[in-house]
Scaffold this active site. Structure first.
Site, mmCIF file in Angstrom:
data_model
loop_
_atom_site.group_PDB
_atom_site.id
_atom_site.type_symbol
_atom_site.label_atom_id
_atom_site.label_comp_id
_atom_site.label_asym_id
_atom_site.label_seq_id
_atom_site.Cartn_x
_atom_site.Cartn_y
_atom_site.Cartn_z
ATOM 1 N N ASP A 43 0.860 -1.183 0.000
ATOM 2 C CA ASP A 43 0.000 0.000 0.000
ATOM 3 C C ASP A 43 0.897 1.233 0.000
ATOM 4 O OD1 ASP A 43 -2.365 -1.470 0.110
ATOM 5 O OD2 ASP A 43 -2.409 -1.477 2.296
ATOM 6 N N ASP A 83 -7.083 -1.732 -3.997
ATOM 7 C CA ASP A 83 -8.043 -1.464 -2.915
ATOM 8 C C ASP A 83 -9.193 -0.587 -3.400
ATOM 9 O OD1 ASP A 83 -6.349 -2.889 -1.211
ATOM 10 O OD2 ASP A 83 -5.397 -1.069 -0.427
#
Length: 154
Positions: A116, A135
């Protein structure tokens, strides 16, 4: 079914490309953070070994492979469930969810955790969390499936 696969492949490729550029080429792995348009957008490296917001992040191989298996089962179920969906909204939504999930599965296999790096803050609120393109696709795809499944406006 064609729209589902085209969308899934496109999302997967965009996710992989962004991670290749930011994590590898810009070396975010070593730098930890890069200011892009502060404070609105920064690249902040975060390794997610759990699910949303790191929940269940034990770091164990059992958890890693369990989450990989769960994602594959969910993707298979989504593909099976929406294989005959009419219109374009539901197949595109399902493709976004599947493409994003497979992008994060790839990370778990390659890195041992989901990479991320997108961090967005605004209006005096400092967001401590990072996320990635996969995501976003999973979130938007799931919303699309909730709002558009069973609707005539497909």
């Amino acid at each position: 079914m064609k729209r589902l696969w085209i969308t899934a492949i496109a999302i997967f490729l965009v996710d992989r490309l962004t991670k290749l550029v930011v994590v590898e080429w810009l070396d975010l792995r070593s730098l930890a953070d890069i200011e892009v348009v502060p404070p609105f957008l920064n690249f902040v490296m975060a390794w997610n070994r759990g699910v949303n917001f790191g929940i269940g992040a034990s770091g164990s191989d059992l958890m890693r492979w369990g989450l990989i298996a769960l994602a594959v089962v969910i993707c298979t179920g989504v593909i099976w469930w929406f294989r005959r969906a009419e219109g374009w909204l539901v197949p595109v939504s399902a493709g976004m969810l599947v493409g994003g999930a497979i992008g994060n599965v790839w990370d778990r296999v390659q890195y041992g955790a989901v990479a991320d790096f997108l961090n967005m803050s605004c209006c005096g609120i400092d967001n401590p969390y990072s996320f990635n393109v996969a995501d976003v696709a999973i979130f938007v795809g799931a919303l699309g499936l909730i709002f558009f499944t069973g609707k005539d406006a497909e």
